[in-house]
Design a protein around this motif. Structure first.
Motif, mmCIF file in Angstrom:
data_model
loop_
_atom_site.group_PDB
_atom_site.id
_atom_site.type_symbol
_atom_site.label_atom_id
_atom_site.label_comp_id
_atom_site.label_asym_id
_atom_site.label_seq_id
_atom_site.Cartn_x
_atom_site.Cartn_y
_atom_site.Cartn_z
ATOM 1 N N SER A 38 -1.056 39.384 7.584
ATOM 2 C CA SER A 38 -0.242 38.824 6.510
ATOM 3 C C SER A 38 0.111 39.868 5.456
ATOM 4 O O SER A 38 1.066 39.705 4.721
ATOM 5 N N LEU A 39 -0.629 40.973 5.389
ATOM 6 C CA LEU A 39 -0.366 42.008 4.390
ATOM 7 C C LEU A 39 -0.346 43.370 5.065
ATOM 8 O O LEU A 39 -1.277 43.722 5.791
ATOM 9 N N TYR A 40 0.735 44.128 4.852
ATOM 10 C CA TYR A 40 0.893 45.469 5.412
ATOM 11 C C TYR A 40 1.139 46.472 4.302
ATOM 12 O O TYR A 40 1.857 46.188 3.346
ATOM 13 N N GLY A 41 0.585 47.641 4.452
ATOM 14 C CA GLY A 41 0.983 48.797 3.670
ATOM 15 C C GLY A 41 1.780 49.677 4.604
ATOM 16 O O GLY A 41 1.355 49.916 5.743
ATOM 17 N N SER A 42 2.950 50.137 4.201
ATOM 18 C CA SER A 42 3.771 50.909 5.127
ATOM 19 C C SER A 42 4.356 52.142 4.456
ATOM 20 O O SER A 42 4.539 52.197 3.248
ATOM 21 N N ALA A 43 4.642 53.117 5.299
ATOM 22 C CA ALA A 43 5.284 54.352 4.876
ATOM 23 C C ALA A 43 6.419 54.625 5.846
ATOM 24 O O ALA A 43 6.301 54.339 7.039
ATOM 25 N N SER A 44 7.517 55.161 5.335
ATOM 26 C CA SER A 44 8.642 55.444 6.213
ATOM 27 C C SER A 44 9.468 56.606 5.683
ATOM 28 O O SER A 44 9.396 56.965 4.517
ATOM 29 N N LEU A 45 10.232 57.174 6.584
ATOM 30 C CA LEU A 45 11.259 58.149 6.240
ATOM 31 C C LEU A 45 12.562 57.389 6.221
ATOM 32 O O LEU A 45 12.865 56.636 7.142
ATOM 33 N N SER A 55 5.722 51.179 0.755
ATOM 34 C CA SER A 55 5.932 49.777 0.396
ATOM 35 C C SER A 55 4.756 48.919 0.823
ATOM 36 O O SER A 55 3.922 49.326 1.618
ATOM 37 N N VAL A 56 4.734 47.721 0.276
ATOM 38 C CA VAL A 56 3.764 46.697 0.638
ATOM 39 C C VAL A 56 4.568 45.474 1.034
ATOM 40 O O VAL A 56 5.520 45.096 0.352
ATOM 41 N N GLU A 57 4.202 44.861 2.158
ATOM 42 C CA GLU A 57 4.885 43.639 2.569
ATOM 43 C C GLU A 57 3.864 42.532 2.791
ATOM 44 O O GLU A 57 2.755 42.777 3.245
ATOM 45 N N HIS A 58 4.265 41.347 2.420
ATOM 46 C CA HIS A 58 3.422 40.165 2.598
ATOM 47 C C HIS A 58 4.200 39.158 3.428
ATOM 48 O O HIS A 58 5.269 38.711 3.023
ATOM 49 N N LEU A 59 3.681 38.829 4.611
ATOM 50 C CA LEU A 59 4.314 37.858 5.496
ATOM 51 C C LEU A 59 3.613 36.523 5.285
ATOM 52 O O LEU A 59 2.518 36.301 5.771
ATOM 53 N N PHE A 60 4.242 35.636 4.536
ATOM 54 C CA PHE A 60 3.581 34.390 4.178
ATOM 55 C C PHE A 60 3.894 33.247 5.139
ATOM 56 O O PHE A 60 3.217 32.238 5.127
ATOM 57 N N VAL A 61 4.912 33.388 6.000
ATOM 58 C CA VAL A 61 5.169 32.423 7.070
ATOM 59 C C VAL A 61 4.993 33.180 8.377
ATOM 60 O O VAL A 61 5.690 34.154 8.634
ATOM 61 N N ARG A 62 4.024 32.734 9.199
ATOM 62 C CA ARG A 62 3.771 33.434 10.450
ATOM 63 C C ARG A 62 3.628 32.421 11.582
ATOM 64 O O ARG A 62 2.694 31.630 11.599
ATOM 65 N N THR A 63 4.596 32.417 12.491
ATOM 66 C CA THR A 63 4.537 31.605 13.693
ATOM 67 C C THR A 63 4.580 32.569 14.878
ATOM 68 O O THR A 63 4.838 33.765 14.690
ATOM 69 N N PRO A 64 4.372 32.100 16.113
ATOM 70 C CA PRO A 64 4.432 33.002 17.267
ATOM 71 C C PRO A 64 5.794 33.635 17.495
ATOM 72 O O PRO A 64 5.896 34.666 18.156
ATOM 73 N N SER A 65 6.878 33.056 16.956
ATOM 74 C CA SER A 65 8.202 33.618 17.204
ATOM 75 C C SER A 65 8.940 34.058 15.942
ATOM 76 O O SER A 65 9.997 34.677 16.041
ATOM 77 N N LEU A 66 8.423 33.763 14.753
ATOM 78 C CA LEU A 66 9.126 34.091 13.520
ATOM 79 C C LEU A 66 8.132 34.380 12.410
ATOM 80 O O LEU A 66 7.108 33.698 12.278
ATOM 81 N N GLN A 67 8.420 35.410 11.632
ATOM 82 C CA GLN A 67 7.625 35.732 10.453
ATOM 83 C C GLN A 67 8.578 35.957 9.282
ATOM 84 O O GLN A 67 9.609 36.603 9.441
ATOM 85 N N ILE A 68 8.237 35.405 8.119
ATOM 86 C CA ILE A 68 9.059 35.570 6.919
ATOM 87 C C ILE A 68 8.163 36.058 5.796
ATOM 88 O O ILE A 68 7.028 35.609 5.655
ATOM 89 N N GLY A 69 8.670 36.979 5.004
ATOM 90 C CA GLY A 69 7.875 37.509 3.910
ATOM 91 C C GLY A 69 8.712 38.257 2.904
ATOM 92 O O GLY A 69 9.932 38.105 2.851
ATOM 93 N N MET A 70 8.035 39.079 2.117
ATOM 94 C CA MET A 70 8.707 39.879 1.096
ATOM 95 C C MET A 70 8.148 41.288 1.119
ATOM 96 O O MET A 70 7.018 41.514 1.566
ATOM 97 N N ARG A 71 8.967 42.242 0.656
ATOM 98 C CA ARG A 71 8.559 43.644 0.633
ATOM 99 C C ARG A 71 8.899 44.228 -0.737
ATOM 100 O O ARG A 71 9.982 43.999 -1.269
ATOM 101 N N ILE A 72 7.958 44.974 -1.291
ATOM 102 C CA ILE A 72 8.156 45.682 -2.558
ATOM 103 C C ILE A 72 7.770 47.131 -2.311
ATOM 104 O O ILE A 72 6.729 47.402 -1.696
ATOM 105 N N GLY A 73 8.597 48.057 -2.785
ATOM 106 C CA GLY A 73 8.281 49.458 -2.533
ATOM 107 C C GLY A 73 9.043 50.413 -3.417
ATOM 108 O O GLY A 73 9.834 50.006 -4.265
#
Length: 182
Positions: A38-45, A55-73
């Motif tokens: 449900s919570l990721y820390g990520s780095a990207s180019l 950035s940090v992303e939080h996926l607050f809706v998680r089903t086997p086929s769909l995930q919805i969340g928000m990202r701040i970075g």
């Protein structure tokens, strides 16, 4: 007044995505389900500043086929996309829809929209003094193919970020990795 209208339009679109998308997500139980934390820390180019993005992303809706969340970075670059040294702070929502699998790792299509605030310090040949600088908000949309591995502990992303600057669209590549925290 025009910018307020843009913000309200984006808010209504995001709210409708968050309420309608879980209902539309079909039950595809025979394919490899999306894994993830449900919570990721990520780095990207790549990203809004065109350079390094954390950035940090939080996926607050998680089903086997769909995930919805928000990202701040935030991102930083020097003389890549913007003039001089550029830093950006971004916030947005994202949705990940399962496409299939790559071996035993689930593959998803990630899409997101949000707002980024880019600050530029214009440079001369010797340094970026900050005497000539500008800050502007931009709307962005992003898309990526996302592969999760190690039971959702890692998420690899390859995609693009699109934003409009001075009425010209910018397409910026993005290559990243996310580490599942919880």
């Amino acid at each position: 007044m025009r910018s307020l209208t843009h913000y309200l339009t984006v808010f209504v679109l995001l709210a409708s995505l968050c309420t309608v998308a879980p209902r539309v997500a079909g039950a595809q139980t025979d394919a490899v389900p999306l894994e993830g934390r449900s919570l990721y820390g990520s780095a990207s180019l790549g990203g809004p500043a065109g350079g390094y993005t954390v950035s940090v992303e939080h996926l607050f809706v998680r089903t086997p086929s769909l995930q919805i969340g928000m990202r701040i970075g935030g991102s930083y670059a020097r003389n890549l996309v913007w003039e001089g040294a550029a830093s950006a702070v971004s916030a947005g929502v994202l949705a990940v829809r399962r496409l299939g699998a790559l071996g035993s790792s689930p593959v998803g299509l990630e899409g997101g929209v949000g707002v980024t605030r880019v600050h530029e310090d214009l440079c001369d040949e010797r340094s970026c003094s900050g005497l000539v600088s500008r800050t502007a908000p931009h709307f962005y949309a992003s898309g990526a193919v996302r592969v999760t591995a190690m039971d959702g502990r890692l998420a690899y992303r390859v995609g693009i970020v699109t934003l409009v600057s001075d009425d010209d669209p910018l397409l910026l590549p993005m290559l990243g990795i996310g580490v599942g925290l919880f």
